[in-house]
Each structure stands twice: as structure tokens, then as C-alpha cells.
Design a protein around this motif. Sequence first.
Motif, PDB file in Angstrom:
ATOM      1  N   ASP A  41      -1.413  25.215  -5.337  1.00  0.00           N
ATOM      2  CA  ASP A  41       0.180  24.772  -5.607  1.00  0.00           C
ATOM      3  C   ASP A  41       0.620  23.847  -5.019  1.00  0.00           C
ATOM      4  OD1 ASP A  41       0.297  26.971  -7.495  1.00  0.00           O
ATOM      5  OD2 ASP A  41       1.118  28.396  -5.921  1.00  0.00           O
ATOM      6  N   TYR A  42       0.257  23.696  -3.703  1.00  0.00           N
ATOM      7  CA  TYR A  42       0.735  22.581  -2.761  1.00  0.00           C
ATOM      8  C   TYR A  42      -0.146  21.252  -3.218  1.00  0.00           C
ATOM      9  CZ  TYR A  42       0.943  20.196   1.931  1.00  0.00           C
ATOM     10  OH  TYR A  42       1.071  18.984   2.982  1.00  0.00           O
ATOM     11  N   LEU A  43      -1.366  21.179  -3.518  1.00  0.00           N
ATOM     12  CA  LEU A  43      -1.890  20.069  -4.119  1.00  0.00           C
ATOM     13  C   LEU A  43      -1.397  19.654  -5.490  1.00  0.00           C
ATOM     14  CD1 LEU A  43      -5.876  19.681  -4.354  1.00  0.00           C
ATOM     15  CD2 LEU A  43      -4.373  18.895  -6.322  1.00  0.00           C
ATOM     16  N   ILE A  44      -0.980  20.586  -6.361  1.00  0.00           N
ATOM     17  CA  ILE A  44      -0.697  20.183  -7.628  1.00  0.00           C
ATOM     18  C   ILE A  44       0.509  19.346  -7.850  1.00  0.00           C
ATOM     19  CG2 ILE A  44       0.243  21.120  -9.797  1.00  0.00           C
ATOM     20  CD1 ILE A  44      -1.888  23.298  -9.546  1.00  0.00           C
ATOM     21  N   GLN A  45       1.714  20.170  -6.629  1.00  0.00           N
ATOM     22  CA  GLN A  45       3.105  19.404  -6.584  1.00  0.00           C
ATOM     23  C   GLN A  45       2.880  18.011  -6.085  1.00  0.00           C
ATOM     24  OE1 GLN A  45       6.368  21.769  -5.146  1.00  0.00           O
ATOM     25  NE2 GLN A  45       4.989  23.460  -5.125  1.00  0.00           N
ATOM     26  N   GLU A  46       1.916  17.710  -5.135  1.00  0.00           N
ATOM     27  CA  GLU A  46       1.791  16.347  -4.620  1.00  0.00           C
ATOM     28  C   GLU A  46       1.217  15.494  -5.246  1.00  0.00           C
ATOM     29  OE1 GLU A  46       2.891  15.487  -1.376  1.00  0.00           O
ATOM     30  OE2 GLU A  46       3.580  17.705  -1.090  1.00  0.00           O
ATOM     31  N   LEU A  47       0.195  16.277  -6.141  1.00  0.00           N
ATOM     32  CA  LEU A  47      -0.587  15.203  -7.174  1.00  0.00           C
ATOM     33  C   LEU A  47       0.759  14.735  -8.163  1.00  0.00           C
ATOM     34  CD1 LEU A  47      -2.137  14.938 -10.264  1.00  0.00           C
ATOM     35  CD2 LEU A  47      -3.154  13.728  -8.124  1.00  0.00           C
ATOM     36  N   LEU A  48       1.416  15.617  -8.647  1.00  0.00           N
ATOM     37  CA  LEU A  48       2.571  14.998  -9.848  1.00  0.00           C
ATOM     38  C   LEU A  48       3.538  14.185  -9.250  1.00  0.00           C
ATOM     39  CD1 LEU A  48       3.069  18.617 -11.354  1.00  0.00           C
ATOM     40  CD2 LEU A  48       1.568  16.805 -12.154  1.00  0.00           C
ATOM     41  N   ASP A  49       3.774  14.455  -7.993  1.00  0.00           N
ATOM     42  CA  ASP A  49       4.642  13.343  -7.210  1.00  0.00           C
ATOM     43  C   ASP A  49       3.917  12.159  -7.285  1.00  0.00           C
ATOM     44  OD1 ASP A  49       6.936  12.757  -5.461  1.00  0.00           O
ATOM     45  OD2 ASP A  49       5.356  12.734  -3.958  1.00  0.00           O
ATOM     46  N   PHE A  50       2.641  11.896  -6.873  1.00  0.00           N
ATOM     47  CA  PHE A  50       1.972  10.917  -6.682  1.00  0.00           C
ATOM     48  C   PHE A  50       2.135  10.085  -8.400  1.00  0.00           C
ATOM     49  CE2 PHE A  50      -2.186   8.280  -6.578  1.00  0.00           C
ATOM     50  CZ  PHE A  50      -1.811   7.628  -5.888  1.00  0.00           C
ATOM     51  N   ASP A  51       1.993  10.893  -9.193  1.00  0.00           N
ATOM     52  CA  ASP A  51       1.808  10.589 -10.529  1.00  0.00           C
ATOM     53  C   ASP A  51       3.051   9.772 -11.082  1.00  0.00           C
ATOM     54  OD1 ASP A  51       0.175  10.699 -13.261  1.00  0.00           O
ATOM     55  OD2 ASP A  51       2.386  11.203 -13.731  1.00  0.00           O
TER      56      ASP A  51
ATOM     57  N   MET B  53       0.913  -1.173  -0.061  1.00  0.00           N
ATOM     58  CA  MET B  53       0.049   0.141  -0.216  1.00  0.00           C
ATOM     59  C   MET B  53       0.871   1.326  -0.048  1.00  0.00           C
ATOM     60  SD  MET B  53      -1.491   2.676   1.565  1.00  0.00           S
ATOM     61  CE  MET B  53      -1.280   2.785   3.205  1.00  0.00           C
ATOM     62  N   VAL B  54       0.499   2.067  -0.936  1.00  0.00           N
ATOM     63  CA  VAL B  54       1.453   3.502  -1.144  1.00  0.00           C
ATOM     64  C   VAL B  54       0.340   4.485  -1.010  1.00  0.00           C
ATOM     65  CG1 VAL B  54       3.141   4.711  -2.622  1.00  0.00           C
ATOM     66  CG2 VAL B  54       3.005   2.322  -2.459  1.00  0.00           C
ATOM     67  N   GLU B  55       0.698   5.513  -0.240  1.00  0.00           N
ATOM     68  CA  GLU B  55      -0.397   6.834  -0.153  1.00  0.00           C
ATOM     69  C   GLU B  55       0.534   7.829  -0.259  1.00  0.00           C
ATOM     70  OE1 GLU B  55      -3.198   8.777   3.241  1.00  0.00           O
ATOM     71  OE2 GLU B  55      -1.227   8.090   3.913  1.00  0.00           O
ATOM     72  N   GLY B  56      -0.196   8.677  -1.170  1.00  0.00           N
ATOM     73  CA  GLY B  56       0.153  10.133  -1.696  1.00  0.00           C
ATOM     74  C   GLY B  56      -0.646  10.831  -0.539  1.00  0.00           C
ATOM     75  N   SER B  57      -0.195  11.163   0.786  1.00  0.00           N
ATOM     76  CA  SER B  57      -1.158  11.798   1.695  1.00  0.00           C
ATOM     77  C   SER B  57      -1.572  13.239   1.791  1.00  0.00           C
ATOM     78  CB  SER B  57      -0.228  11.305   3.039  1.00  0.00           C
ATOM     79  OG  SER B  57       0.336  10.213   3.358  1.00  0.00           O
ATOM     80  N   GLN B  58      -0.373  13.832   1.031  1.00  0.00           N
ATOM     81  CA  GLN B  58      -0.613  15.214   1.181  1.00  0.00           C
ATOM     82  C   GLN B  58      -1.286  15.788   0.055  1.00  0.00           C
ATOM     83  OE1 GLN B  58       2.994  17.309   2.770  1.00  0.00           O
ATOM     84  NE2 GLN B  58       3.781  15.247   3.552  1.00  0.00           N
ATOM     85  N   ILE B  59      -1.779  15.019  -1.005  1.00  0.00           N
ATOM     86  CA  ILE B  59      -2.657  15.772  -1.893  1.00  0.00           C
ATOM     87  C   ILE B  59      -4.035  16.181  -0.976  1.00  0.00           C
ATOM     88  CG2 ILE B  59      -4.374  15.102  -3.802  1.00  0.00           C
ATOM     89  CD1 ILE B  59      -2.261  12.834  -4.329  1.00  0.00           C
ATOM     90  N   ASP B  60      -4.301  15.307  -0.066  1.00  0.00           N
ATOM     91  CA  ASP B  60      -5.349  15.858   0.969  1.00  0.00           C
ATOM     92  C   ASP B  60      -5.174  17.014   1.658  1.00  0.00           C
ATOM     93  OD1 ASP B  60      -7.716  14.928   2.762  1.00  0.00           O
ATOM     94  OD2 ASP B  60      -6.242  14.876   3.927  1.00  0.00           O
ATOM     95  N   TRP B  61      -3.957  17.129   1.972  1.00  0.00           N
ATOM     96  CA  TRP B  61      -3.518  18.433   2.934  1.00  0.00           C
ATOM     97  C   TRP B  61      -3.661  19.506   2.307  1.00  0.00           C
ATOM     98  CZ3 TRP B  61       1.303  15.912   5.882  1.00  0.00           C
ATOM     99  CH2 TRP B  61       0.800  14.823   6.594  1.00  0.00           C
ATOM    100  N   GLY B  62      -3.044  19.414   0.833  1.00  0.00           N
ATOM    101  CA  GLY B  62      -3.234  20.510  -0.071  1.00  0.00           C
ATOM    102  C   GLY B  62      -4.780  21.131  -0.149  1.00  0.00           C
ATOM    103  N   GLY B  63      -5.678  20.012  -0.368  1.00  0.00           N
ATOM    104  CA  GLY B  63      -7.082  20.233  -0.459  1.00  0.00           C
ATOM    105  C   GLY B  63      -7.721  21.066   0.698  1.00  0.00           C
ATOM    106  N   HIS B  64      -7.346  20.277   2.158  1.00  0.00           N
ATOM    107  CA  HIS B  64      -7.762  21.173   3.183  1.00  0.00           C
ATOM    108  C   HIS B  64      -7.302  22.418   3.323  1.00  0.00           C
ATOM    109  CE1 HIS B  64      -9.707  17.986   5.269  1.00  0.00           C
ATOM    110  NE2 HIS B  64      -8.831  17.051   5.159  1.00  0.00           N
ATOM    111  N   ASP B  65      -5.897  22.788   3.076  1.00  0.00           N
ATOM    112  CA  ASP B  65      -5.424  24.251   3.097  1.00  0.00           C
ATOM    113  C   ASP B  65      -5.933  24.979   2.104  1.00  0.00           C
ATOM    114  OD1 ASP B  65      -4.116  23.269   5.242  1.00  0.00           O
ATOM    115  OD2 ASP B  65      -2.105  23.349   4.092  1.00  0.00           O
ATOM    116  N   ASN B  66      -6.747  24.459   0.824  1.00  0.00           N
ATOM    117  CA  ASN B  66      -7.323  25.324  -0.325  1.00  0.00           C
ATOM    118  C   ASN B  66      -6.137  25.715  -0.744  1.00  0.00           C
ATOM    119  OD1 ASN B  66     -10.594  26.305   0.591  1.00  0.00           O
ATOM    120  ND2 ASN B  66      -9.892  24.306   0.368  1.00  0.00           N
ATOM    121  N   ASP B  67      -4.855  25.140  -1.103  1.00  0.00           N
ATOM    122  CA  ASP B  67      -3.554  25.588  -1.712  1.00  0.00           C
ATOM    123  C   ASP B  67      -3.509  24.827  -2.826  1.00  0.00           C
ATOM    124  OD1 ASP B  67      -0.983  26.003  -2.214  1.00  0.00           O
ATOM    125  OD2 ASP B  67      -0.337  26.227   0.053  1.00  0.00           O
TER     126      ASP B  67
END
Length: 366
Positions: free
Chosen positions: A270-280, A254-268
Motif C-alpha cells: 500500500d505504501y509503495l503503490i501510493q508513492e508510485l502513483l504520486d510519482f506518476d 532532478m526530481v526523486e520519488g524517494s519513498q517508492i524505495d522505502w515502501g519496497g524495503h518495508d514490503n508494504d
Amino acid sequence: MNFRFLILLLSFAIIPASCVSVQVKDNTISHSASEIKKPKNIILLIGDGMGLSQVSTAIYYKDGKPNFERFGTIGLSKTSSASDLVTDSAAGATVFSTGVKTYNGAIGVDNDTIPVPTIVEQLSKEGFGTGIVSTSSIQHATPASFYAHVKSRRMYEEITEFAPNSGVNFFAGGGLKFFNQRKDGKDLLAEMKAKNYEVITDQLPKTPSEKNELILLAEDGMPKMSEGRGDFLPNATKLALEKLSKNEKGFFLMVEGSQIDWGGHDNDADYLIQELLDFDKTLGIALDFAKQNGETLVIVTADHETGGYTLASDGKDYNKIKPSFSTTGHSATMVPVFAEGPGASNFSGIYESNEIFHKMMELLKR
């Protein structure tokens, strides 16, 4: 009755039609097996808080083709928990680990707080290799749901006590302070070492250990991509695969890209996009391994969507995207499920999120 027709009838009588396709050409008959092949290994990648708009981010913001586009099977998961229309990550991950819909906040327990065996526990007992990789602490809701059983996701020290006897062969993420800076004074790092774990707290190793591994590279959650986390997630995934693939029985990772969620909570955005690209990028590691291995099923999904994230136009300029949010919490929207490899076709359609557990267990049944 002509000879060609007689052979065709005999073919159906001898071999079950459900398993065979029959072709008649130039008075010859050929058979090709159509039975679904089962995987030896499963890699489950969870993009925490990742809805369809988050996935779409990879299309518009990645330089090159997203790894999401390499999947041949796509489904949709209904994410509501047993207690709420809008799930949290604890209930949202417990459905993947146990197959049971439960209340928000539950870690590996049912609605009555009774522990339910996890996929990791069941497979470990059967001799499979198991691993958990996360960009949060390993005590955070999603990873914890795969090896612990507590009534509340906030019980981080209690969650940590499940690690030494969890059967997990490879841990990688944050959460060091819950092992060695505890209110109860226990030194769980020493206990992990006594259970044949190699404990690593400085950097990700280049090669896997012969022992089980506990890799903790942050006191709590791992740094953001913008704070210099670098390629931890893809590299930890690669290291886990190198280790677990040595198991002849098979493995579950099991591998989790945890901080896609955190960027969403922060309504940030740029944060979300960088984490999503790392997950991809991490999906690419899993898919490349599976392609070369030939016996591995890769599944990608989310526990829920976070932020009500939308790729809106910038005013009336339809050639410019302006990411926006409708909430700092979660939403009840369905989330995508991607699958590639043996058994992938089982994951098409629309179904409840806990069906993912049952589909995985059925495919790994020997």
C-alpha cells in the motif's frame, strides 16, 4: 542522363545525406532535416527502487491512463555498482550524476574516494539553471549524489556543508535538522542566506523567488503520502520548472520519488503503490511542461529495484492481483528508462546505468 536524376545527384553532392532525406514526386524534390535535435533543458526523474513491476502498478491501480504510457522511447539500464552486483542508492545515483561506476555507499566520489564533478556542478559553471527536488531529506543518497562528495552516504552533516556552494538554484525536500541542529553547532541556514538563498521552512510557496531557494519542509524525510504529504512532489516540480525555465541558457532538474524505495524495503504494498502513483502524477507535470516548451527532454528511470516486487495473482484467481515481495533489500534486475522530447531516441536499447550521464551531457553540449 534525364533531368530528374541529375537534380537528385546534385542534391546529394551539395547537402550531406546523413542530415537530409530526399523525396522525388511529380518531378519535384523536397528535403526534410532528420538530424537529431538537442534539448535546451533536461528533467531527470528518478523513481528510487522502481523496477518494471513498480511501473506496472500504475496500470493496475491508477484511475485513468498512467503518464508512463505517454513516453515514446523506452530502454533498459543495468544497475550493478563497481563493488557489488546489487547496487545501493548512493552508487546508483552517483552514476547518473558523474558517469562513474563506484562502490556502494559512495556519494559523488569514485572507487578511490576521489571527488568527481557532478552534472549539476558542471552545468552550473556553464550558466545553466539547476534544481533538486526529493521526498526524502536533500541529504539522502540520491539527491546528495548530485551536489556533494563524501566517502559514505551516512555522513549527513558533511553532505549538508556542500549545499551553500553547490550552485543549485532550487532545493526542495526535507532535511532541516542537518542545517540547524548539528553536532558541530554550525548554523548552515545562516550560511545559505549569506549565499543569497531564500530559506523556507513552513510551506511550499505559490510562486518562485528571485533568489535561489532552499525549501525544507521536514526535519528529515518528508511524510508518507498516507501521512498527508499531499501534492508536494508535483507542486514542487511545477514550482522548480517555473523558476528554472527563466534561465535563457537552459536548465537541469532532478526530481526523486524517494519513498517508492522505502515502501519496497518495508514490503508494504500500500505504501509503495501510493508513492508510485504520486510519482506518476509528477511525470504528468514534467511531460506537460515539456510538451508546451518544445525544448525539454524528460527522462525517467530508477537507481535500482527494491523488494523483488511482483504483481502476482491471488492464488488461482487470475483476475485478482496480490502484490508480493521476495526481499527487504534491493535486487539486481534491470530497470526501465523512459524518454520523451528532443534527443529521446538516444535512450533506447540496453546499456550500463552510467551511460545515462554521458548521454545527457552529450545532448547538452553546446
